[in-house]
Motif scaffolding. Structure first.
Motif, PDB file in Angstrom:
ATOM      1  N   LYS A 272    -105.433-103.124 -38.089  1.00 20.58           N
ATOM      2  CA  LYS A 272    -104.905-102.009 -37.698  1.00 20.58           C
ATOM      3  C   LYS A 272    -105.832-101.061 -36.861  1.00 20.58           C
ATOM      4  CE  LYS A 272    -102.179 -98.196 -39.097  1.00 20.58           C
ATOM      5  NZ  LYS A 272    -102.276 -97.692 -37.663  1.00 20.58           N
ATOM      6  N   LEU A 273    -105.246-100.175 -36.016  1.00 24.61           N
ATOM      7  CA  LEU A 273    -105.804 -99.126 -35.405  1.00 24.61           C
ATOM      8  C   LEU A 273    -106.217 -98.023 -36.282  1.00 24.61           C
ATOM      9  CD1 LEU A 273    -104.727 -99.887 -31.881  1.00 24.61           C
ATOM     10  CD2 LEU A 273    -107.023 -99.841 -32.421  1.00 24.61           C
ATOM     11  N   PHE A 274    -107.121 -97.500 -36.442  1.00 19.88           N
ATOM     12  CA  PHE A 274    -107.515 -96.282 -37.054  1.00 19.88           C
ATOM     13  C   PHE A 274    -108.216 -95.048 -36.083  1.00 19.88           C
ATOM     14  CE2 PHE A 274    -107.620 -99.278 -40.805  1.00 19.88           C
ATOM     15  CZ  PHE A 274    -106.528 -98.684 -41.709  1.00 19.88           C
ATOM     16  N   SER A 275    -107.445 -94.081 -36.016  1.00 16.57           N
ATOM     17  CA  SER A 275    -108.096 -93.129 -35.244  1.00 16.57           C
ATOM     18  C   SER A 275    -108.689 -92.151 -36.168  1.00 16.57           C
ATOM     19  CB  SER A 275    -106.899 -92.077 -34.755  1.00 16.57           C
ATOM     20  OG  SER A 275    -105.894 -92.960 -33.790  1.00 16.57           O
ATOM     21  N   VAL A 276    -110.051 -92.094 -36.049  1.00 20.08           N
ATOM     22  CA  VAL A 276    -110.920 -91.347 -36.730  1.00 20.08           C
ATOM     23  C   VAL A 276    -111.438 -90.230 -35.917  1.00 20.08           C
ATOM     24  CG1 VAL A 276    -113.150 -91.300 -37.993  1.00 20.08           C
ATOM     25  CG2 VAL A 276    -111.719 -93.419 -38.085  1.00 20.08           C
ATOM     26  N   SER A 277    -111.246 -88.890 -36.409  1.00 22.93           N
ATOM     27  CA  SER A 277    -111.632 -87.713 -35.917  1.00 22.93           C
ATOM     28  C   SER A 277    -112.044 -86.518 -36.791  1.00 22.93           C
ATOM     29  CB  SER A 277    -110.456 -87.356 -35.143  1.00 22.93           C
ATOM     30  OG  SER A 277    -109.375 -86.614 -36.197  1.00 22.93           O
ATOM     31  N   GLY A 278    -112.544 -85.618 -36.553  1.00 24.78           N
ATOM     32  CA  GLY A 278    -113.185 -84.564 -37.446  1.00 24.78           C
ATOM     33  C   GLY A 278    -114.452 -84.473 -37.264  1.00 24.78           C
ATOM     34  N   ASN A 279    -115.331 -84.233 -38.612  1.00 26.22           N
ATOM     35  CA  ASN A 279    -116.567 -84.279 -38.651  1.00 26.22           C
ATOM     36  C   ASN A 279    -117.337 -85.547 -38.509  1.00 26.22           C
ATOM     37  OD1 ASN A 279    -115.688 -81.247 -40.576  1.00 26.22           O
ATOM     38  ND2 ASN A 279    -116.469 -81.262 -38.372  1.00 26.22           N
ATOM     39  N   VAL A 280    -117.342 -86.337 -37.618  1.00 28.34           N
ATOM     40  CA  VAL A 280    -118.228 -87.571 -37.424  1.00 28.34           C
ATOM     41  C   VAL A 280    -118.742 -87.569 -36.181  1.00 28.34           C
ATOM     42  CG1 VAL A 280    -116.346 -88.701 -38.923  1.00 28.34           C
ATOM     43  CG2 VAL A 280    -115.976 -88.383 -36.543  1.00 28.34           C
ATOM     44  N   ASN A 281    -119.846 -88.295 -36.140  1.00 22.30           N
ATOM     45  CA  ASN A 281    -120.650 -88.205 -34.919  1.00 22.30           C
ATOM     46  C   ASN A 281    -120.044 -89.191 -33.806  1.00 22.30           C
ATOM     47  OD1 ASN A 281    -123.063 -87.268 -35.948  1.00 22.30           O
ATOM     48  ND2 ASN A 281    -123.237 -88.512 -37.296  1.00 22.30           N
ATOM     49  N   ARG A 282    -119.221 -90.064 -33.984  1.00 19.95           N
ATOM     50  CA  ARG A 282    -118.640 -90.981 -33.012  1.00 19.95           C
ATOM     51  C   ARG A 282    -117.226 -91.124 -33.233  1.00 19.95           C
ATOM     52  NH1 ARG A 282    -121.978 -94.494 -33.613  1.00 19.95           N
ATOM     53  NH2 ARG A 282    -120.989 -96.102 -34.768  1.00 19.95           N
ATOM     54  N   PRO A 283    -116.057 -90.190 -32.815  1.00 17.48           N
ATOM     55  CA  PRO A 283    -114.812 -90.205 -33.191  1.00 17.48           C
ATOM     56  C   PRO A 283    -114.224 -91.398 -32.211  1.00 17.48           C
ATOM     57  CG  PRO A 283    -115.448 -88.265 -31.931  1.00 17.48           C
ATOM     58  CD  PRO A 283    -116.664 -88.974 -32.554  1.00 17.48           C
ATOM     59  N   GLY A 284    -113.033 -91.896 -32.659  1.00 24.32           N
ATOM     60  CA  GLY A 284    -112.525 -92.715 -31.814  1.00 24.32           C
ATOM     61  C   GLY A 284    -111.474 -93.795 -32.530  1.00 24.32           C
ATOM     62  N   ASN A 285    -111.089 -94.719 -31.620  1.00 28.10           N
ATOM     63  CA  ASN A 285    -109.976 -95.464 -32.273  1.00 28.10           C
ATOM     64  C   ASN A 285    -110.821 -96.901 -32.497  1.00 28.10           C
ATOM     65  OD1 ASN A 285    -107.635 -94.538 -32.375  1.00 28.10           O
ATOM     66  ND2 ASN A 285    -107.690 -94.631 -29.946  1.00 28.10           N
ATOM     67  N   PHE A 286    -110.823 -97.523 -33.983  1.00 22.72           N
ATOM     68  CA  PHE A 286    -111.356 -98.556 -34.337  1.00 22.72           C
ATOM     69  C   PHE A 286    -110.311 -99.614 -34.857  1.00 22.72           C
ATOM     70  CE2 PHE A 286    -114.094 -94.838 -34.786  1.00 22.72           C
ATOM     71  CZ  PHE A 286    -115.273 -95.359 -34.434  1.00 22.72           C
ATOM     72  N   GLU A 287    -110.345-100.645 -34.227  1.00 22.58           N
ATOM     73  CA  GLU A 287    -109.277-101.834 -34.593  1.00 22.58           C
ATOM     74  C   GLU A 287    -110.159-102.587 -35.886  1.00 22.58           C
ATOM     75  OE1 GLU A 287    -106.066-105.083 -33.456  1.00 22.58           O
ATOM     76  OE2 GLU A 287    -107.724-104.574 -31.818  1.00 22.58           O
ATOM     77  N   VAL A 288    -109.548-102.230 -37.147  1.00 23.37           N
ATOM     78  CA  VAL A 288    -110.413-103.243 -38.207  1.00 23.37           C
ATOM     79  C   VAL A 288    -109.433-103.848 -39.068  1.00 23.37           C
ATOM     80  CG1 VAL A 288    -112.307-101.681 -38.229  1.00 23.37           C
ATOM     81  CG2 VAL A 288    -110.210-101.103 -39.609  1.00 23.37           C
ATOM     82  N   SER A 289    -109.782-104.845 -39.943  1.00 22.69           N
ATOM     83  CA  SER A 289    -108.982-105.409 -40.843  1.00 22.69           C
ATOM     84  C   SER A 289    -108.294-104.528 -41.850  1.00 22.69           C
ATOM     85  CB  SER A 289    -109.692-106.518 -41.767  1.00 22.69           C
ATOM     86  OG  SER A 289    -110.298-107.616 -40.641  1.00 22.69           O
ATOM     87  N   MET A 290    -107.261-104.546 -42.252  1.00 26.76           N
ATOM     88  CA  MET A 290    -106.694-104.096 -43.329  1.00 26.76           C
ATOM     89  C   MET A 290    -107.269-103.929 -44.224  1.00 26.76           C
ATOM     90  SD  MET A 290    -103.995-102.032 -42.235  1.00 26.76           S
ATOM     91  CE  MET A 290    -102.512-101.881 -43.360  1.00 26.76           C
ATOM     92  N   GLY A 291    -107.742-103.222 -45.492  1.00 29.41           N
ATOM     93  CA  GLY A 291    -108.478-103.171 -46.726  1.00 29.41           C
ATOM     94  C   GLY A 291    -109.968-102.990 -46.521  1.00 29.41           C
ATOM     95  N   ILE A 292    -110.281-102.687 -45.176  1.00 24.76           N
ATOM     96  CA  ILE A 292    -111.680-102.588 -44.931  1.00 24.76           C
ATOM     97  C   ILE A 292    -112.086-101.139 -46.004  1.00 24.76           C
ATOM     98  CG2 ILE A 292    -111.161-100.845 -43.176  1.00 24.76           C
ATOM     99  CD1 ILE A 292    -113.839-101.924 -42.012  1.00 24.76           C
ATOM    100  N   PRO A 293    -113.209-101.212 -46.552  1.00 23.93           N
ATOM    101  CA  PRO A 293    -113.808-100.010 -47.156  1.00 23.93           C
ATOM    102  C   PRO A 293    -113.626 -98.834 -46.211  1.00 23.93           C
ATOM    103  CG  PRO A 293    -115.014-102.087 -47.842  1.00 23.93           C
ATOM    104  CD  PRO A 293    -114.139-102.340 -46.774  1.00 23.93           C
ATOM    105  N   PHE A 294    -113.362 -97.773 -47.006  1.00 24.95           N
ATOM    106  CA  PHE A 294    -113.302 -96.533 -45.995  1.00 24.95           C
ATOM    107  C   PHE A 294    -114.783 -96.151 -45.870  1.00 24.95           C
ATOM    108  CE2 PHE A 294    -114.622 -92.024 -45.895  1.00 24.95           C
ATOM    109  CZ  PHE A 294    -113.810 -91.547 -44.779  1.00 24.95           C
ATOM    110  N   ARG A 295    -115.712 -96.440 -46.561  1.00 26.47           N
ATOM    111  CA  ARG A 295    -117.164 -96.354 -46.436  1.00 26.47           C
ATOM    112  C   ARG A 295    -117.806 -97.029 -45.264  1.00 26.47           C
ATOM    113  NH1 ARG A 295    -120.992 -95.021 -50.210  1.00 26.47           N
ATOM    114  NH2 ARG A 295    -119.495 -95.002 -51.556  1.00 26.47           N
ATOM    115  N   GLU A 296    -117.191 -98.351 -44.962  1.00 26.74           N
ATOM    116  CA  GLU A 296    -117.625 -99.225 -43.654  1.00 26.74           C
ATOM    117  C   GLU A 296    -116.883 -98.416 -42.430  1.00 26.74           C
ATOM    118  OE1 GLU A 296    -117.046-103.193 -43.799  1.00 26.74           O
ATOM    119  OE2 GLU A 296    -117.910-103.370 -45.797  1.00 26.74           O
TER     120      GLU A 296
END
Length: 424
Positions: free
Chosen positions: A240-264
């Motif tokens: 799944k493509l996750f769009s990560v934004s907000g208070n992070v150092n490196r916002p962007g789109n990340f394609e990862v396996s479904m079920g990945i820990p949010f921490r990762e």
């Protein structure tokens, strides 16, 4: 398999080009589908096996959705791709259009073959001018290569795709409002039933899918449904493509396996900006309820895990908030958005979204009353489940989530006429 030597001449700086896509196995699935014509039912079964669920927010099983349209029904049928992407925090689909448009084209052609449609429309948000131009360029390449239009690859199957630009209305992300817009009407949701599979574009059976959903189809057919399913977890197959934004150092789109820990996933985005404390996360776009930071750090990014925490995976738009955020101000901005974007067709949404915004606005200005919190709960409850489409719920759910997890901030605003953040 692509010939490795071809990479010496490929324009690697422009991955959206046809030659690049074909070097990675692009259009191989289409050639297999049309070359020795596959049984459409077998393709649907492969999608069901894959566990692919709608990537636009609803999460409905894609294979099941495709099975709703009867291929042998006489008359026109249509494929519609929803590239409107108006959910605040979501920015994945526009990158598919910019960098991998041929995957979407191939997926739409295969969908057309499966349901017996000869025409597809890609409804693109009007502000996405660069993605629109990239997609139009890819259409031209595909037509010139005999991959789109009449008698595709000599198979006798005809299919063409047309782009349709929207005008920036969030409501047109709702599939039936989108159909109304394509038809030249005011973008307002239709009553259902009948559903688009029976009565869709121009009154004909229509299959509507999200950009990421359709772009996933070719690789699933190339590698197999089980391969895709096993990349994820139970009930949440694939990547799944996750769009990560907000208070992070490196916002962007990340394609990862479904079920990945949010921490990762948070680590991939560089962690919380400036090393501050994680306060809350909106895991699936602004319409999904907030999850407190401590709880979110224990969750996995799949449908069931997020639902178990009282929120939704939605479109995969992950909005990260650190402890410098005032949750009253955050909710005020979201409430204003839904108030402005309500089409006004349903009274509970038209009036209720205005009430939600005005009440949160006066709390933020230091003019709130103790009874306002119960009023917010009451208004949100009166909107939910009482509208034609899901925009009413999208406006109400964030309110309920904020009051459930951060009620003390709202109480502090009311009691002290100022924000809790920075006050201690």
């Amino acid at each position: 398999m692509a010939n490795e030597c071809c990479f010496r001449t490929l324009d690697l700086d422009r991955p959206w080009l046809l030659e690049q896509y074909r070097s990675r196995g692009g259009y191989d699935a289409l050639a297999r589908v049309l070359g020795d014509p596959m049984d459409p039912a077998a393709i649907i079964d492969e999608l069901k096996t894959s566990g692919l669920r709608g990537r636009g927010g609803a999460g409905f099983p894609t294979g099941v959705k495709w099975s709703f349209i009867r291929r042998d029904e006489p008359g026109d049928k249509y494929i519609v791709c929803n590239s409107d992407e108006g959910e605040p925090g979501t920015f994945k689909d526009r990158d598919i259009l910019r960098y991998n448009p041929h995957a979407l084209i191939e997926g739409m052609i295969i969908a057309g073959y499966v349901v017996g449609a000869n025409v597809g429309y890609n409804y693109i948000r009007g502000e996405f001018w660069e993605p629109y131009e990239r997609f139009e360029g890819a259409l031209e390449e595909a037509r010139a290569a005999g991959l789109l239009g009449k008698d595709i690859l000599g198979s006798g199957f005809d299919f063409d795709i047309h782009s349709h630009l929207g005008a920036g209305a969030y409501i047109c992300g709702e599939e039936t409002a989108l159909l109304e817009s394509i038809e030249g009407k005011k973008g307002q949701p239709r009553f259902k039933p009948p559903f688009p599979a029976m009565f869709g574009l121009y009154g004909r059976p229509t299959l509507i899918n999200n950009t990421e959903s359709l772009a996933s189809v070719p690789e699933i057919l190339r590698r197999g449904g089980e391969w895709f399913r096993d990349l994820g977890v139970k009930n949440s197959g694939g990547t799944k493509l996750f769009s990560v934004s907000g208070n992070v150092n490196r916002p962007g789109n990340f394609e990862v396996s479904m079920g990945i820990p949010f921490r990762e996933l948070l680590e991939m985005a560089g962690g919380v900006k400036d090393g501050r404390r994680l306060k809350g996360v909106i895991p699936g776009g602004s319409s999904s309820p907030v999850v407190p930071g401590d709880l979110m750090m224990e969750l996995n990014m799949d449908y069931d895990s997020i639902a178990g925490a009282g929120s939704m995976l939605g479109s995969g738009a992950v909005i990260v908030m650190d402890d410098s955020n005032c949750m009253v101000r955050v909710l005020e901005r979201m409430a204003y958005f839904y108030h402005e974007e309500s089409c006004g067709q349903c009274t509970p949404c038209r009036e209720g979204t205005g009430w939600l915004y005005r009440v949160v606005h006066r709390i933020e200005r230091g003019e709130g009353r103790p009874e306002d919190l119960d009023l917010l709960d009451d208004v949100a409850a009166r909107i939910q489940g009482r509208t034609i489409c899901a925009l009413g719920d999208a406006a109400a759910l964030p309110v309920a989530g904020m009051l459930r997890h951060f009620r003390e901030e709202f109480e502090y605003h009311i009691d002290h006429k100022r924000c809790m953040v920075g006050a201690r």
